[in-house]
Write an enzyme that holds these catalytic residues in place. Structure first.
Site, mmCIF file in Angstrom:
data_model
loop_
_atom_site.group_PDB
_atom_site.id
_atom_site.type_symbol
_atom_site.label_atom_id
_atom_site.label_comp_id
_atom_site.label_asym_id
_atom_site.label_seq_id
_atom_site.Cartn_x
_atom_site.Cartn_y
_atom_site.Cartn_z
ATOM 1 C CE LYS A 483 -0.374 -0.122 5.051
ATOM 2 N NZ LYS A 483 -1.269 -0.060 6.212
ATOM 3 N NE ARG A 582 -5.920 0.725 11.825
ATOM 4 C CZ ARG A 582 -4.686 0.528 11.355
ATOM 5 N NH1 ARG A 582 -3.828 1.534 11.347
ATOM 6 N NH2 ARG A 582 -4.317 -0.661 10.916
ATOM 7 C CE1 TYR A 710 10.820 32.756 -1.502
ATOM 8 C CE2 TYR A 710 11.001 30.388 -1.114
ATOM 9 C CZ TYR A 710 10.690 31.452 -1.951
ATOM 10 O OH TYR A 710 10.251 31.203 -3.225
ATOM 11 C CG MET A 759 7.114 23.511 -3.796
ATOM 12 S SD MET A 759 5.855 24.227 -4.877
ATOM 13 C CE MET A 759 4.835 25.102 -3.691
#
Length: 815
Positions: A483, A582, A710, A759
């Protein structure tokens, strides 16, 4: 090569069936079968598998000759007028004895190579350095084991004038068998290190075992050992290689210049490597060349042209939804056979294509060589062949119609735009000699992406699965979790490898992940752990198996089966809650659940399972035992009520080693197969599968008082040198790692971030590092680096791996 009768006589085995079947090739893995003609399948029984289980399937595919263990199967169930069996007490030993006999038929020089590190590199470099002087038979890839060595030696034929074979051991007594097979005339020991120390009582014992390969050699080359540990009978035949004054062949290295001194002979040469391991391996190769009386001028020119060796196949996504297998720099019939076998296993794309160059220095007539190659291509059902080189082009009539030929790589590249459609939806093998420069072809074919990649080592994945297998009873099955893109590694690619490794089940979180597996030709049963109502139809259409965890999910799925007119029992997995809280049925719901299941013929309970909440935490072991006890109680109730057998499983990766009594019928592997152990003891046995790396985009000098990034958060307290690297929070390198909170590795040196993470990129301080633009940068490569990144992010290794974004290219490698 041999008849079955001859093989039986050589190995002291019994034979049943036709005795004169010819044997020209050998197979030990049924999944690699291409053509059963003149092939002997050796049925080996190991802790992981049993080759005897595949004999009936292989007979259906045309295999007629088998080497078997006398106690494993009843041969009378087979038609002995068609199928023949060589019956041995120990098939592996019989194969080794056959290989030893085969080696004794050749009176040619044979180089036997052993050592802790560098065996394969030295072997491949010796091939590059000697291929103009000899027709060489060498070990394919890293075939240096108890099985790999005999298979390598059995490739010797009358065209060969030199053999180069490597021998690896991990336990006492193993080298005796390999030395008997290789029978080297020149022995080489490359180094002694910590690899496989755990198999020996001491380092001294390991050295003694490795030196057994050299006992029968006329001459020996030994690197990395003090002569005081060498027995006198070996020392008198040995050239000791080292950097010390006492060495017989002394080497020193500085600024790309390697200086060699052996007795009165002194010379220096440029080498294209600077790392310590390569310098040591090149020096070992030079010692071998001098022993074989290769002139100094030839040594200088040939060493200068040495190429880095790709010790593993690379698998990359390509243009037009193709898959590219890079295996260039190394082209001969033996390695082509192995690469074609690997290609044969790949079924993630609809078609198969091969781009192959001329083969250099084969020792055969060209007509014979390319006839054999054409037969190999045809046997592997290659739909598109592209041959590059004047020699292969001269024999294009040997190959199927539709094959394309070019006299040079440049010629192919010039015509590429008119050809690229031929690789659509194909798995493409690139197999070329170094001089043909197939890197240019690889660059054209592979999908363009930025420099940041996650490299997945499928060999390490296999080794990790094998480790967990070693902890289990052979009857216990394995379910592997693929998964979340296979924990970041790519679901379908990992699933393909796991299917080949013989695991029993796969599990995904959502149905679309399972659909992708089916579309990638994954045929294993797949459990869907979070089946959504809207996805039930896909689950059924693609033969996926849902987890059922509530009465609503059970009712909804039965209604969907009814709507689709499915009356045959459909496999589902019942999740019970033993304390995780769960998903899952509670204990007080058991009776009602059993009643519903008993009256619902459309449902077949494939398994009952639960999830451990704290299997990796010793402080909560009492709770874990309570969970296991409650799960046992659940299962006992189901067993009394359900008339057919079903699987039971509760162990995750963390529980396999710590709770062996809870293995039941199946265990589930997730993070463990990626190389993350439950404790430091287990971590020793596991290997990190993923390497996240990138390259330096730009280097800048920043003066004291200036700022970086930044908000000017990265302030230079002194004059510094920084590198910008193309990885940022959109790639899975989050902002929390900025401003010195974490670092990366540039040429082995730890370099902290400076300023905010952007980013798409970040900056690191490289003030004290010798590096340049385009140099490689490692984010994490081993478990300690992965764990350090997780701690810097205040999270766990799972999140680090699954956070690597989809835009980071996955590259798959395999030895």
């Amino acid at each position: 090569m041999y008849t079955l009768k001859q093989i039986a006589e050589i190995t002291g085995s019994e034979i049943k069936g036709k005795i004169n079947y010819p044997v020209n090739s050998f197979l030990t893995d049924s999944r690699n079968l291409v053509d059963g003609k003149e092939l002997l399948f050796i049925a080996l029984k190991t802790s992981k598998n049993n080759g005897h289980h595949y004999i009936a399937e292989l007979i259906e595919k045309g295999v007629t000759s088998f080497l078997i263990n006398k106690n494993e199967i009843d041969i009378n169930v087979f038609d002995l007028s068609v199928v023949s069996f060589v019956i041995s007490e120990e098939p592996l030993r019989a194969l080794q004895n056959l290989a030893a006999h085969h080696r004794s038929q050749f009176n040619i020089p044979v180089i036997g190579i052993t050592g802790s590190n560098g065996k394969t590199m030295v072997k491949e470099w010796l091939y590059q350095l000697l291929k103009n002087d000899f027709s060489i038979c060498r070990s394919p890839k890293s075939f240096n084991s108890q099985l790999g060595v005999p298979l390598s030696v059995l490739n010797l034929n009358s065209s060969h004038t030199l053999g180069i074979f490597e021998a690896g051991i991990s336990l006492p007594g193993e080298m005796d068998k390999l030395a008997m097979i290789i029978q080297p005339t020149l022995g080489v020991l490359t180094s002694i290190g910590s690899a496989h120390d755990e198999g020996f009582e001491s380092r001294e014992q390991k050295i003694g075992e490795k030196l057994k390969l050299l006992l029968g050699s006329k001459r020996n080359i030994i690197n990395g050992l003090n002569e005081n540990v060498i027995p006198q009978n070996i020392r008198t035949t040995a050239t000791m290689v080292g950097a010390g004054e006492e060495a017989d062949l002394k080497f020193t290295f500085n600024d790309g210049l390697l200086k060699i001194r052996k007795g009165t002979l002194e010379f220096e040469l440029q080498i294209p490597f600077s790392d310590e391991a390569s310098v040591q391996n090149v020096s070992t190769c030079i010692a071998v060349l001098l022993e074989l009386e290769v002139s100094v001028d030839k040594i200088k020119s040939r060493v200068a042209d040495l190429a880095p060796i790709a010790l593993r196949l690379e698998i990359k996504n390509g243009i037009h939804n193709s898959l590219i297998i890079n295996d260039y720099y190394n082209s001969d019939l033996d390695s082509l056979k192995i690469a074609l076998g690997f290609l044969h296993q790949q079924n993630r794309r609809q078609h198969k294509a091969v781009i192959v160059s001329d083969i250099e220095q084969s020792g055969m007539l060209d007509s014979q060589l390319y006839k054999i190659m054409s037969e190999m291509i045809a046997a592997n059902k290659i739909e598109q062949l592209i041959g590059i080189g004047k020699k292969i082009s001269a024999f294009k009539s040997f190959f199927k119609s539709g094959s394309l030929f070019f006299e040079s790589t440049e010629d192919f590249i010039r015509n590429f735009k008119s050809l690229d459609h031929k690789f659509s939806h194909s798995t493409v093998l690139l197999k070329g000699s170094r001089s043909f420069g197939f890197e240019g072809i690889g660059n054209l074919l592979q999908q363009k992406s930025h420099d940041t990649v996650l490299e997945i080592d499928l060999g390490k994945l296999a080794a990790n699965v094998d480790y967990f297998r070693s902890l289990m009873n052979p009857n216990v099955k394995i379910m592997c979790m693929v998964k979340a893109m296979g924990y970041g590694g790519g679901g379908s690619e990992l699933a393909k490898t796991l299917q080949h490794l013989g695991v029993n089940y796969l599990a995904v979180a959502y149905a679309d992940e399972g659909v992708e597996l089916r579309q990638s030709q994954i045929n294993l049963p797949v459990m869907v752990m979070s089946p959504e109502l809207d996805a039930f139809e896909d689950i059924i259409n693609y033969r996926l198996e849902p987890e059922i965890y509530s009465f609503k999910s059970l009712n909804d799925f039965v209604l969907k089966l009814d709507k689709l007119g499915i009356s045959q029992p459909y496999p589902v997995h019942i999740k019970v809650d033993t304390g995780m809280h769960r998903l899952g049925f509670e204990q007080n719901e058991t009776d009602e659940l059993i009643k519903i299941l008993s009256n619902t013929p459309q449902i077949k309970v494939q398994s009952i399972f639960s999830h451990l909440a704290a299997s990796d935490n010793p402080d909560l072991d009492d709770f874990t035992r309570e969970q296991v006890q409650l799960f046992t109680s659940f299962c006992q109730k189901f067993e009394k009520a359900i008339s057919y057998p079903f699987l039971k499983h509760i162990c995750n990766s963390g529980a396999v080693k710590r709770f062996p009594a809870a293995h039941f019928d199946m265990i589930r592997l997730g993070i463990g197969m990626h190389g993350v152990g439950v404790d430091s003891e287990e971590q020793i046995h596991l290997q990190n599968v993923g390497t996240l790396k990138t390259k330096i985009s730009q280097i800048k000098n920043v003066k004291a008082g200036e700022t970086v990034g930044y908000n000017r958060n990265g302030k230079a307290e002194k004059d510094i040198r920084i590198a910008t690297i193309p990885i940022g929070y959109a790639d899975g390198f989050p902002r929390i790692l900025g401003n010195g909170a974490f670092g990366v590795y540039v040429n082995g040196m730890y370099c902290k971030t400076i300023g905010n993470v952007c980013m798409d990129m970040c900056m690191v301080d490289i003030t004290n590092v010798n590096c340049q633009e385009r140099d490689e940068v490692i984010i994490f490569k081993n478990f300690d680096q992965l764990l350090a990144m997780a701690r810097a992010m205040n999270t766990i290794t799972y999140e680090v791996l699954t956070s690597v974004s989809a835009r980071v290219k996955r590259v798959y490698v395999q030895e």
